[in-house]
Design a protein around this motif. Structure first.
Motif, PDB file in Angstrom:
ATOM      1  N   CYS A   1     135.362  24.509   0.709  1.00 25.51           N
ATOM      2  CA  CYS A   1     135.186  25.910   1.098  1.00 25.51           C
ATOM      3  C   CYS A   1     134.451  25.995   2.447  1.00 25.51           C
ATOM      4  O   CYS A   1     135.058  26.316   3.455  1.00 25.51           O
ATOM      5  N   LEU A   2     133.185  25.663   2.445  1.00 27.56           N
ATOM      6  CA  LEU A   2     132.376  25.840   3.652  1.00 27.56           C
ATOM      7  C   LEU A   2     132.878  25.024   4.842  1.00 27.56           C
ATOM      8  O   LEU A   2     133.002  25.550   5.950  1.00 27.56           O
ATOM      9  N   ALA A   3     133.176  23.762   4.628  1.00 28.51           N
ATOM     10  CA  ALA A   3     133.616  22.897   5.724  1.00 28.51           C
ATOM     11  C   ALA A   3     134.961  23.336   6.303  1.00 28.51           C
ATOM     12  O   ALA A   3     135.284  23.003   7.446  1.00 28.51           O
ATOM     13  N   LYS A   4     135.715  24.087   5.525  1.00 30.31           N
ATOM     14  CA  LYS A   4     137.034  24.564   5.988  1.00 30.31           C
ATOM     15  C   LYS A   4     136.956  25.993   6.510  1.00 30.31           C
ATOM     16  O   LYS A   4     137.985  26.612   6.767  1.00 30.31           O
ATOM     17  N   GLY A   5     135.721  26.511   6.654  1.00 27.77           N
ATOM     18  CA  GLY A   5     135.543  27.849   7.203  1.00 27.77           C
ATOM     19  C   GLY A   5     135.921  28.982   6.274  1.00 27.77           C
ATOM     20  O   GLY A   5     136.103  30.112   6.707  1.00 27.77           O
ATOM     21  N   LYS A   6     136.003  28.696   4.989  1.00 27.71           N
ATOM     22  CA  LYS A   6     136.350  29.739   4.019  1.00 27.71           C
ATOM     23  C   LYS A   6     135.087  30.445   3.546  1.00 27.71           C
ATOM     24  O   LYS A   6     133.982  29.935   3.686  1.00 27.71           O
ATOM     25  N   ASP A   7     135.261  31.600   2.969  1.00 31.96           N
ATOM     26  CA  ASP A   7     134.139  32.441   2.546  1.00 31.96           C
ATOM     27  C   ASP A   7     133.845  32.249   1.058  1.00 31.96           C
ATOM     28  O   ASP A   7     134.661  32.610   0.209  1.00 31.96           O
ATOM     29  N   PRO A   8     132.661  31.702   0.719  1.00 32.88           N
ATOM     30  CA  PRO A   8     132.318  31.489  -0.694  1.00 32.88           C
ATOM     31  C   PRO A   8     132.094  32.796  -1.462  1.00 32.88           C
ATOM     32  O   PRO A   8     132.044  32.792  -2.687  1.00 32.88           O
ATOM     33  N   LYS A   9     132.015  33.917  -0.739  1.00 35.75           N
ATOM     34  CA  LYS A   9     131.855  35.211  -1.416  1.00 35.75           C
ATOM     35  C   LYS A   9     133.199  35.794  -1.858  1.00 35.75           C
ATOM     36  O   LYS A   9     133.229  36.725  -2.649  1.00 35.75           O
ATOM     37  N   THR A  10     134.285  35.218  -1.341  1.00 36.53           N
ATOM     38  CA  THR A  10     135.605  35.710  -1.741  1.00 36.53           C
ATOM     39  C   THR A  10     136.441  34.637  -2.439  1.00 36.53           C
ATOM     40  O   THR A  10     137.316  34.963  -3.231  1.00 36.53           O
ATOM     41  N   MET A  11     136.171  33.382  -2.151  1.00 37.18           N
ATOM     42  CA  MET A  11     136.910  32.293  -2.794  1.00 37.18           C
ATOM     43  C   MET A  11     136.396  32.129  -4.222  1.00 37.18           C
ATOM     44  O   MET A  11     135.187  32.114  -4.451  1.00 37.18           O
ATOM     45  N   THR A  12     137.312  31.993  -5.182  1.00 36.81           N
ATOM     46  CA  THR A  12     136.900  31.913  -6.587  1.00 36.81           C
ATOM     47  C   THR A  12     136.908  30.475  -7.095  1.00 36.81           C
ATOM     48  O   THR A  12     137.570  29.599  -6.532  1.00 36.81           O
ATOM     49  N   ALA A  13     136.213  30.266  -8.180  1.00 36.58           N
ATOM     50  CA  ALA A  13     136.166  28.950  -8.826  1.00 36.58           C
ATOM     51  C   ALA A  13     137.568  28.521  -9.234  1.00 36.58           C
ATOM     52  O   ALA A  13     137.934  27.355  -9.098  1.00 36.58           O
ATOM     53  N   GLY A  14     138.363  29.445  -9.702  1.00 35.97           N
ATOM     54  CA  GLY A  14     139.727  29.139 -10.119  1.00 35.97           C
ATOM     55  C   GLY A  14     140.588  28.585  -8.998  1.00 35.97           C
ATOM     56  O   GLY A  14     141.521  27.823  -9.235  1.00 35.97           O
ATOM     57  N   MET A  15     140.275  28.941  -7.760  1.00 35.43           N
ATOM     58  CA  MET A  15     141.034  28.445  -6.608  1.00 35.43           C
ATOM     59  C   MET A  15     140.828  26.941  -6.393  1.00 35.43           C
ATOM     60  O   MET A  15     141.622  26.304  -5.716  1.00 35.43           O
ATOM     61  N   LEU A  16     139.769  26.388  -6.971  1.00 37.63           N
ATOM     62  CA  LEU A  16     139.480  24.966  -6.798  1.00 37.63           C
ATOM     63  C   LEU A  16     139.906  24.116  -7.993  1.00 37.63           C
ATOM     64  O   LEU A  16     139.758  22.899  -7.958  1.00 37.63           O
ATOM     65  N   GLU A  17     140.437  24.745  -9.015  1.00 38.94           N
ATOM     66  CA  GLU A  17     140.898  23.980 -10.182  1.00 38.94           C
ATOM     67  C   GLU A  17     142.026  23.046  -9.771  1.00 38.94           C
ATOM     68  O   GLU A  17     142.912  23.425  -9.026  1.00 38.94           O
ATOM     69  N   GLN A  18     141.938  21.826 -10.257  1.00 40.18           N
ATOM     70  CA  GLN A  18     142.978  20.848  -9.945  1.00 40.18           C
ATOM     71  C   GLN A  18     143.322  20.060 -11.196  1.00 40.18           C
ATOM     72  O   GLN A  18     142.509  19.277 -11.672  1.00 40.18           O
ATOM     73  N   GLY A  19     144.509  20.242 -11.711  1.00 39.51           N
ATOM     74  CA  GLY A  19     144.955  19.464 -12.858  1.00 39.51           C
ATOM     75  C   GLY A  19     144.148  19.729 -14.115  1.00 39.51           C
ATOM     76  O   GLY A  19     143.277  20.587 -14.161  1.00 39.51           O
ATOM     77  N   LYS A  20     144.454  18.954 -15.125  1.00 43.35           N
ATOM     78  CA  LYS A  20     143.780  19.072 -16.423  1.00 43.35           C
ATOM     79  C   LYS A  20     142.494  18.251 -16.385  1.00 43.35           C
ATOM     80  O   LYS A  20     142.509  17.079 -16.015  1.00 43.35           O
ATOM     81  N   PRO A  21     141.354  18.848 -16.758  1.00 45.48           N
ATOM     82  CA  PRO A  21     140.104  18.088 -16.733  1.00 45.48           C
ATOM     83  C   PRO A  21     140.079  16.975 -17.779  1.00 45.48           C
ATOM     84  O   PRO A  21     140.649  17.108 -18.865  1.00 45.48           O
TER      85      PRO A  21
END
Length: 139
Positions: A58-78
């Protein structure tokens, strides 16, 4: 025989898929943890988010942590482990998948988490040393 239930810390606090990364970071700070399980509206485990994920994805890619959701970072089955799994199964899962945190499941519900610190507190030094060699040192 030691089980996952005996190693884990109870009451892992979930972050909902719809909550922002800023919310996740705040909750991590409040709980003094480096990772949170991500749960869906069904309260089932959908993933895990780490403090490193927030920084790198998020931060290193210049994205906004106030708008980016946790679900956007889900990857595959845990990767998870049953609460009654023995120590060898816990270590094998963590080593095989090279993970430092392992959600513990009972009846399809999250009941706790196992972290490196939990292993260090509850397992013999030799087992912890091997785990660190494999997962942390990358051997």
């Amino acid at each position: 025989m030691t089980t996952a239930r005996e190693i884990m810390h109870l009451g892992a606090t979930c972050i909902q898929e719809s909550e922002t990364l800023a919310d996740a970071a705040r909750r991590m700070s409040e709980l003094d943890v480096g990772a949170l399980p991500i749960c869906g509206p069904d309260d089932r485990l959908h993933g895990i988010i780490t403090d490193r994920d927030i920084v790198v994805k998020c931060l290193a890619k210049g994205k906004d942590p106030k708008t980016m959701t946790a679900g956007m970072l889900e990857q595959g089955k845990p990767v998870t482990i049953d609460a009654e799994a023995d120590t060898d199964q816990v270590l094998r899962a963590m080593e095989e998948h090279r993970i430092r945190r392992l959600p513990v499941i009972e009846n399809h519900r999250l009941v706790g988490m196992i972290s490196e610190a939990d292993l260090a507190r509850r397992l013999p030094e030799k087992q912890v040393g091997h785990f660190i060699e494999v997962v942390c040192a990358g051997k």
